[in-house]
Design a protein around this motif. Structure first.
Motif, PDB file in Angstrom:
ATOM      1  N   LEU A  77       0.844  -1.189   0.000  1.00  0.00           N
ATOM      2  CA  LEU A  77       0.000   0.000   0.000  1.00  0.00           C
ATOM      3  C   LEU A  77       0.888   1.252   0.000  1.00  0.00           C
ATOM      4  CD1 LEU A  77      -2.596  -1.092   2.708  1.00  0.00           C
ATOM      5  CD2 LEU A  77      -2.970  -0.958   0.232  1.00  0.00           C
ATOM      6  N   PRO A  78       0.330   2.422  -0.314  1.00  0.00           N
ATOM      7  CA  PRO A  78       1.117   3.661  -0.225  1.00  0.00           C
ATOM      8  C   PRO A  78       1.644   3.872   1.191  1.00  0.00           C
ATOM      9  CG  PRO A  78      -0.920   4.036  -1.439  1.00  0.00           C
ATOM     10  CD  PRO A  78      -1.037   2.668  -0.845  1.00  0.00           C
ATOM     11  N   LEU A  79       2.721   4.619   1.317  1.00  0.00           N
ATOM     12  CA  LEU A  79       3.288   4.911   2.631  1.00  0.00           C
ATOM     13  C   LEU A  79       2.304   5.721   3.477  1.00  0.00           C
ATOM     14  CD1 LEU A  79       6.910   5.906   1.564  1.00  0.00           C
ATOM     15  CD2 LEU A  79       6.179   3.743   2.586  1.00  0.00           C
ATOM     16  N   ASP A  80       2.318   5.497   4.776  1.00  0.00           N
ATOM     17  CA  ASP A  80       1.448   6.210   5.705  1.00  0.00           C
ATOM     18  C   ASP A  80       2.155   7.489   6.161  1.00  0.00           C
ATOM     19  OD1 ASP A  80      -0.178   7.149   7.699  1.00  0.00           O
ATOM     20  OD2 ASP A  80       0.067   5.402   9.021  1.00  0.00           O
ATOM     21  N   PRO A  81       1.668   8.662   5.786  1.00  0.00           N
ATOM     22  CA  PRO A  81       2.334   9.915   6.173  1.00  0.00           C
ATOM     23  C   PRO A  81       2.307  10.174   7.675  1.00  0.00           C
ATOM     24  CG  PRO A  81       0.202  10.367   5.159  1.00  0.00           C
ATOM     25  CD  PRO A  81       0.472   8.908   4.965  1.00  0.00           C
ATOM     26  N   GLN A  82       1.426   9.489   8.403  1.00  0.00           N
ATOM     27  CA  GLN A  82       1.341   9.658   9.849  1.00  0.00           C
ATOM     28  C   GLN A  82       2.285   8.722  10.605  1.00  0.00           C
ATOM     29  OE1 GLN A  82      -0.412  12.143  11.210  1.00  0.00           O
ATOM     30  NE2 GLN A  82      -0.833  12.688   9.075  1.00  0.00           N
ATOM     31  N   GLU A  83       2.936   7.830   9.873  1.00  0.00           N
ATOM     32  CA  GLU A  83       3.771   6.829  10.549  1.00  0.00           C
ATOM     33  C   GLU A  83       4.916   7.442  11.355  1.00  0.00           C
ATOM     34  OE1 GLU A  83       5.124   2.389   9.647  1.00  0.00           O
ATOM     35  OE2 GLU A  83       5.881   3.794   8.144  1.00  0.00           O
ATOM     36  N   PRO A  84       5.672   8.417  10.846  1.00  0.00           N
ATOM     37  CA  PRO A  84       6.748   8.997  11.663  1.00  0.00           C
ATOM     38  C   PRO A  84       6.251   9.541  12.996  1.00  0.00           C
ATOM     39  CG  PRO A  84       7.015   9.639   9.371  1.00  0.00           C
ATOM     40  CD  PRO A  84       5.673   8.980   9.469  1.00  0.00           C
ATOM     41  N   ALA A  85       5.124  10.260  12.982  1.00  0.00           N
ATOM     42  CA  ALA A  85       4.576  10.832  14.217  1.00  0.00           C
ATOM     43  C   ALA A  85       4.076   9.745  15.160  1.00  0.00           C
ATOM     44  CB  ALA A  85       3.444  11.802  13.883  1.00  0.00           C
TER      45      ALA A  85
END
Length: 282
Positions: A77-85
Motif C-alpha cells: 500500500l502507499p506509505l502512511d504519512p502519519q507513521e513517523p509521528a
C-alpha cells in the motif's frame, strides 16, 4: 531430509508480564508494525516483557520474496504519512531509551522508501532526544545516494544483514546480491557510522563459510556481527538443514573476535536486534 523436533536449547519460556501487555496495547492502538510479529521472532515475549520492540516501517508487505522470511510479499500500500509521528509518540509512551527500526523492501518506490526512513528517524529523535536509534536497512539496490538520505537523519547504529553465506545467497535471498550487501556495509562504515550485519545458520553452510562471511564483513568495516539459528517460519519456506549446537555458536564468537570484530553476538536464539541496547552500551 526430516529433522527431529527442536532441541532443548531452542525451547522458549514465555513471560507475559505487565510490560508485555503495555507494549502490545501501544503497538495495536498506534497501528504499528513490528518485525517481532511479522517475522515470527522467537524472542518476542522476552523483548516485549522487557519493554522493547523492533518496529517495521513502510508497511507490512514486501516487494521481495526471500525464502527464509515470514513477512508478507506482494504489492504494498502507499506509505502512511502519519507513521513517523505515530512511531515517535509510541517510543515516548514506551519510555524507550533504545529503539530498533527495520522495514520491508519497497522496490516499488522511486527512492525505495529512503525519505520515509529519514522522516521516521528524525521524528523519533525530535520527540525523544535521549533515545538511541538503531536501523536495519534494506540494500536500496546498493544506491549510495539513497543510503545517504537515511544516514542524514543520523542513526546511532546502521545495520544491513548479509543473512547467509555467499554460496547460497541466490537460493535464500530474493534479488539481493552478496557483493551489493558488502558495498552497502562498506559505505555505511566509510561515512563514519557503526556498521552491523548478521547471518542465520542451519541452512547447509560449513563452519569455514561462516568464518569467511565474518572476514568479508570485517573487511567492509563492520564492528558488530550477529549469528543465530534459522527457524523455518512455514512449510513453504526453506527447511532447516541443521540445528546448530550452542557449542558451535561459541566457536563462531571466538572466531569472529579473532578476526577483529568488536562485538560478536552468537547463539541459537540471537536475532539482529537481540539485546541490541546492551551490546551498544558495551
Amino acid at each position: 531430509m526430516t529433522l527431529e523436533r527442536k532441541p532443548s536449547w531452542l525451547k522458549i519460556k514465555l513471560n507475559l508480564g505487565e510490560s508485555f501487555a503495555d507494549v502490545t496495547k501501544i503497538v495495536r492502538e498506534h497501528k504499528l508494525e513490528t518485525i517481532c510479529t511479522s517475522g515470527k521472532c522467537p524472542n518476542l515475549h522476552e523483548c516485549w516483557s522487557a519493554g522493547t520492540a523492533t518496529f517495521m516501517i513502510c508497511g507490512d508487505v514486501c516487494t521481495r520474496s526471500c525464502k527464509f522470511c515470514a513477512t508478507k510479499t506482494g504489492r504494498p500500500l502507499p506509505l502512511d504519512p502519519q507513521e513517523p509521528a505515530n512511531l515517535a509518540e509510541s517510543v515516548k509512551l514506551m519510555k524507550l531509551r533504545y529503539v530498533v527500526i527495520t522495514s520491508v523492501d519497497r522496490d516499488d518506490l522511486p527512492d525505495g522508501g529512503a525519505a520515509h526512513w529519514a522522516a521516521c528517524i528524525s521524528e523519533i529523535k525530535r520527540v525523544n532526544p535521549a533515545t538511541r536509534v538503531e536501523v536495519l536497512i534494506p540494500d536500496f539496490g546498493a544506491d549510495t545516494d539513497l543510503i545517504d538520505v537515511v544516514l542524514t537523519a543520523k542513526p546511532d547504529v546502521v545495520a544491513h544483514n548479509l543473512e547467509t553465506i555467499k554460496r547460497i545467497t541466490p537460493q535464500v535471498r530474493s534479488r539481493a546480491i552478496y557483493s551489493f550487501s558488502l558495498d552497502v556495509l562498506r559505505h555505511i562504515s566509510a561515512r563514519g557510522f557503526a556498521a552491523k550485519t548478521g547471518v542465520m545458520v542451519g541452512l547447509g553452510e560449513t563452519f569455514e563459510e561462516v568464518v569467511e562471511v565474518m572476514q568479508d564483513a570485517y573487511a567492509a568495516g563492520c564492528v558488530i556481527f550477529t549469528i543465530g539459528q534459522y527457524l523455518q517460519p512455514t512449510l513453504t519456506h526453506l527447511p532447516v538443514v541443521e540445528y546448530v549446537h550452542p557449542d558451535v555458536f561459541k566457536k563462531y564468537k571466538e572466531a569472529g573476535e579473532q578476526i577483529g570484530l568488536k562485538q560478536v553476538v552468537s547463539g541459537p536464539l540471537v536475532r539482529s536486534s537481540y539485546h541490541a541496547a546492551e551490546f551498544f552500551q558495551e
